[in-house]
Design a protein around this motif. Structure first.
Motif, PDB file in Angstrom:
ATOM      1  N   ALA A 107       0.784  -1.159  -0.075  1.00 20.21           N
ATOM      2  CA  ALA A 107      -0.008  -0.042  -0.104  1.00 20.21           C
ATOM      3  C   ALA A 107       0.711   1.183   0.136  1.00 20.21           C
ATOM      4  O   ALA A 107       0.436   2.252  -0.852  1.00 20.21           O
ATOM      5  N   ARG A 108       1.994   1.146   0.821  1.00 21.55           N
ATOM      6  CA  ARG A 108       2.940   2.247   0.898  1.00 21.55           C
ATOM      7  C   ARG A 108       3.506   2.510  -0.541  1.00 21.55           C
ATOM      8  O   ARG A 108       3.979   3.557  -0.699  1.00 21.55           O
ATOM      9  N   SER A 132      -3.503  -0.340  -4.137  1.00 24.78           N
ATOM     10  CA  SER A 132      -4.695  -0.547  -3.327  1.00 24.78           C
ATOM     11  C   SER A 132      -5.740  -1.593  -3.752  1.00 24.78           C
ATOM     12  O   SER A 132      -5.790  -1.763  -5.034  1.00 24.78           O
ATOM     13  N   LYS A 168      -9.440  -3.449  -3.148  1.00 24.74           N
ATOM     14  CA  LYS A 168     -10.959  -3.797  -2.716  1.00 24.74           C
ATOM     15  C   LYS A 168     -11.119  -5.232  -3.068  1.00 24.74           C
ATOM     16  O   LYS A 168     -11.440  -5.728  -4.300  1.00 24.74           O
ATOM     17  N   ALA A 209      -9.592   6.822   5.296  1.00 23.45           N
ATOM     18  CA  ALA A 209      -9.059   6.338   4.318  1.00 23.45           C
ATOM     19  C   ALA A 209      -7.744   7.283   3.779  1.00 23.45           C
ATOM     20  O   ALA A 209      -6.674   6.740   3.601  1.00 23.45           O
ATOM     21  N   GLN A 242      -2.292   8.087   5.493  1.00 28.92           N
ATOM     22  CA  GLN A 242      -1.390   8.997   4.921  1.00 28.92           C
ATOM     23  C   GLN A 242      -0.822  10.005   5.726  1.00 28.92           C
ATOM     24  O   GLN A 242       0.295  10.352   5.523  1.00 28.92           O
ATOM     25  N   ALA A 251     -10.780   3.171  -1.499  1.00 30.71           N
ATOM     26  CA  ALA A 251      -9.538   2.569  -2.177  1.00 30.71           C
ATOM     27  C   ALA A 251      -8.579   3.741  -3.081  1.00 30.71           C
ATOM     28  O   ALA A 251      -7.367   3.452  -2.931  1.00 30.71           O
ATOM     29  N   PRO A 257      -6.274   7.412  -1.458  1.00 28.95           N
ATOM     30  CA  PRO A 257      -4.721   7.644  -1.477  1.00 28.95           C
ATOM     31  C   PRO A 257      -3.999   7.864  -2.645  1.00 28.95           C
ATOM     32  O   PRO A 257      -2.768   7.711  -2.507  1.00 28.95           O
ATOM     33  N   PRO A 271      -3.638   5.795  -5.592  1.00 25.29           N
ATOM     34  CA  PRO A 271      -2.740   4.638  -5.511  1.00 25.29           C
ATOM     35  C   PRO A 271      -2.283   4.689  -7.098  1.00 25.29           C
ATOM     36  O   PRO A 271      -2.844   5.287  -7.930  1.00 25.29           O
ATOM     37  N   LEU A 307      -4.949  -0.151  -8.766  1.00 27.88           N
ATOM     38  CA  LEU A 307      -6.044  -0.617  -8.069  1.00 27.88           C
ATOM     39  C   LEU A 307      -6.548  -1.807  -8.085  1.00 27.88           C
ATOM     40  O   LEU A 307      -6.713  -1.990  -9.585  1.00 27.88           O
ATOM     41  N   CYS A 349      -4.381   6.059 -13.033  1.00 24.39           N
ATOM     42  CA  CYS A 349      -4.205   4.794 -12.201  1.00 24.39           C
ATOM     43  C   CYS A 349      -4.422   3.453 -12.966  1.00 24.39           C
ATOM     44  O   CYS A 349      -5.303   3.627 -13.772  1.00 24.39           O
TER      45      CYS A 349
END
Length: 244
Positions: A76-77, A81, A83, A102, A106, A158, A161, A163, A166, A194
């Motif tokens: 995740a970092r 992300s 779902k 959510a 961060q 999701a 952040p 990402p 996804l 994304c």
């Protein structure tokens, strides 16, 4: 540019082999669908990418880094992300607070302790709710939403952040035809920022939104390519006819 690359993934559970050398490549800003009969290994492949399962053999790289043994939090970092199929919104909290939580993942601990993050993140929270047509429900508890709307809220959570990738596992399960149509409309704009990997049984839905498809069967990749290629693939047609 290649964003995600999985090579030779094998996953065994005792005597059961769920994946038997599966490969998957995802490019930047690509929507990629995973399809196949029940038990073909789709969800296991997704879990190996997300870190919910560690492959028995094989490697997973993301953004040029080997993340095969990374935890879900580390992935995740890095910008991933996920779902899963089961909705995991917090039903007693408002839509606003679900998105806020959510985003707060961060934020530094100092900002949380000083209670500054709510004001700082307000515009981002409302932008996500607006994008998923939920802004007018921001003060409602998540439990008041329909099943489809709860799915949209979780996708928004999701994406909050921001990402790079996804992962969606059967996001339209239980939705009406109209909700599925709207879900496709809501997902389309995220391609600009994304990539997406999606497991879905609704072939019409996945065909309409994806650039490429990978077809799994008995834990391995049966075929992979453009929508046109998969639709004309004799190997794919044979598997679906056999399972019909």
């Amino acid at each position: 540019m290649v964003l995600l690359e999985a090579r030779g993934l094998v996953k065994t559970f005792g005597k059961l082999t769920a994946l038997s050398g599966a490969d998957l490549t995802i490019a930047d800003n690509e929507f990629h669908g995973l399809i196949g009969p029940n038990g073909s290994g789709k969800s296991t492949l997704m879990k190996c990418i997300a870190g919910a399962e560690i492959p028995t053999k094989g490697t997973v790289s993301f953004g040029g880094r080997d993340i095969t043994n990374f935890s879900p939090a580390e992935r995740a970092r890095a910008g991933m992300s996920l779902k899963f199929q089961i909705t995991s919104v917090l039903p007693a909290l408002t839509l606003y607070d679900n998105i806020l939580l959510a985003l707060q993942a961060q934020v530094s601990l100092v900002s949380l302790v000083m209670s500054r993050s709510r004001g700082i993140l307000h515009d981002r929270v409302m932008a996500m709710l607006e994008q998923f047509r939920l802004a007018d429900r921001s003060a409602d508890p998540a439990s008041a939403l329909s099943h489809g709307q709860q799915q949209w809220l979780e996708i928004a959570m999701a994406l909050a952040p921001e990402p790079k990738l996804l992962l969606l596992d059967e996001p339209t399960g239980g939705m009406s035809l109209e909700e599925r149509r709207v879900t496709g409309e809501l997902l389309a704009p995220i391609k600009a920022r994304c990539s997406l990997v999606i497991v879905e049984h609704d072939l019409d839905f996945i065909r309409d939104i994806c650039d490429r498809l990978t077809v799994l069967d008995q834990g391995g990749v049966l075929d992979s390519g453009s929508i046109a290629h998969i639709q004309s693939s004799a190997r794919v047609q044979e598997v679906y006819l056999r399972r019909a």
